[in-house]
Design an enzyme around this catalytic site. Structure first.
Site, mmCIF file in Angstrom:
data_model
loop_
_atom_site.group_PDB
_atom_site.id
_atom_site.type_symbol
_atom_site.label_atom_id
_atom_site.label_comp_id
_atom_site.label_asym_id
_atom_site.label_seq_id
_atom_site.Cartn_x
_atom_site.Cartn_y
_atom_site.Cartn_z
ATOM 1 N N GLN A 16 0.822 -1.214 0.000
ATOM 2 C CA GLN A 16 0.000 0.000 0.000
ATOM 3 C C GLN A 16 0.857 1.265 0.000
ATOM 4 O OE1 GLN A 16 -1.933 1.095 3.609
ATOM 5 N NE2 GLN A 16 -3.545 2.270 2.609
ATOM 6 N N TYR A 147 2.324 -8.198 15.858
ATOM 7 C CA TYR A 147 2.772 -7.073 15.030
ATOM 8 C C TYR A 147 3.389 -5.982 15.915
ATOM 9 C CZ TYR A 147 2.105 -3.054 11.796
ATOM 10 O OH TYR A 147 2.266 -1.947 11.004
HETATM 11 C C1 AKB Z 1 -2.585 -2.002 10.853
HETATM 12 O O1 AKB Z 1 -3.782 -1.727 10.968
HETATM 13 O O2 AKB Z 1 -2.089 -3.054 11.236
HETATM 14 C C2 AKB Z 1 -1.669 -0.948 10.257
HETATM 15 C C3 AKB Z 1 -0.995 -0.114 11.297
HETATM 16 C C4 AKB Z 1 -1.764 0.843 12.104
HETATM 17 O O3 AKB Z 1 0.187 -0.230 11.463
HETATM 18 N N1 AKB Z 1 -2.405 -0.113 9.358
#
Ligand code: AKB
Length: 327
Positions: A16, A147
């Site tokens: 993106q 993440y």
């Molecule tokens: C996600 O939603 O994981 C990403 C971010 C906020 O890093 N867009």
């Protein structure tokens, strides 16, 4: 003194942010001096036609080295990442790409004496213990997603390489990014892009977050400008390096719906929160980006309503031309 950036490699160039960042870098530094790299071929025609493309898997050091040597690369933007929602479904892959990839890029920067490396972080570095409103730059970092764990670890790794190896590596904490060209994939803030496509195509959308879930967001032109501003900032004026808060505006799904209704009055939105709600609930509702403002002059240009108008104009034009999903 920062070294000159002449030959740039963008890893994750088909994603993106990567797809629009690469095109803008080509405008600034010359098309032949910016190599797009990814594990998938570019679908975006502007990206595909505007300069060189190479296969690079960020988890494979040899694959990065081959392209560094072929083009005499001195600068890397590493935009390859597994985002929050996909990271919860596949934590091992998230670690391999987000940490294995980052350390490969950092070590390549040492071995090839790179001028500059850009490795983004995210608001996902924060967690439920962090102050949620106007979240300060330097605060509690105890994320509850894989993440987020990789983003905090990545920030610390990058700072380690600044301190111990003198690598000029910089990074910012992106909020949710909204864009008209390439769809995001696997994030918690993805609803804020999907909603525009569905509003144009079907006049209705089912949102996977509750209507009152406030999250920090930004329009892509501001995101690209911020990324390049930080990359080009004077290193000697930076006290932080890899953990700059970045903000434009915050909104809830209900507020975004109201903004879209100004242009599509009959637009309808339902809400069916899923596992991504818990991720969103662990993130800030708004961000204090005063450190970025002070150290490298950041300030956003787009508001929510300006973004909505621009998104709807661009997507409507593509929809009419029969190429909504193929810019
Ligand atoms: C996600 O939603 O994981 C990403 C971010 C906020 O890093 N867009």
């Amino acid at each position: 003194m920062s070294k000159e950036m002449k030959n740039i490699l963008v890893i994750g160039a088909c994603g993106q942010i990567g797809s629009e960042l690469t095109v803008e870098l080509r405008n600034r530094y010359g098309a032949g001096n910016v190599v797009a790299a990814d594990i998938k071929e570019p679908k975006n025609k502007e990206l595909a036609k505007s300069g060189p493309f190479e296969y690079v898997d960020v988890t494979q050091r040899a694959s990065i080295d081959t392209i560094i040597k072929k083009y005499g690369i001195d600068t890397i933007y590493n935009m390859a990442a597994i985002l929050s929602a996909k990271g919860e479904q596949n934590p091992q892959l998230c670690w391999d790409v987000n940490i294995g990839g980052v350390i490969n890029v950092l070590q390549a920067a040492v071995d090839y004496d790179m001028a500059r490396v850009i490795i983004p972080s995210s608001i996902a570095a924060f967690g439920p213990d962090t102050p949620r409103q106007n979240t300060p730059n330097d605060t509690i970092l105890r994320p509850t997603t894989m993440y987020g764990v990789t983003k905090v670890c990545g920030e610390r790794l990058c700072d380690y390489y600044v301190q111990h190896f003198g690598v000029d590596v910089r990074g910012l904490r992106y909020p949710g990014i909204i864009s008209s060209k390439t769809l995001p994939g696997g994030g918690t803030t993805d609803y804020a892009v999907e909603i525009f496509y569905k509003a144009i195509e079907e006049g209705k959308y089912t949102c996977f977050l509750r209507k009152d879930t406030r999250l920090p967001m930004m329009y892509m032109p501001d995101c690209i400008r911020a990324t390049i501003m930080l990359a080009e900032a004077d290193f000697d004026k930076l006290h932080h390096h890899n953990d700059f808060n970045l903000a434009a505006f915050s909104f809830t799904p209900a507020e975004l719906v109201q903004s879209i209704k100004k242009y599509i009055p009959d637009f309808k939105c339902n809400y069916a929160p899923d596992y991504r709600q818990q991720i969103a609930d662990s993130w800030p509702t708004s961000i204090d980006d005063s450190v970025a403002r002070e150290e490298w002059g950041w300030s956003p240009q787009w508001t929510l309503d300006e973004m909505t108008k621009d998104m709807l104009e661009k997507l409507s034009a593509r929809h009419k031309a029969g190429k909504l999903y193929n810019p």
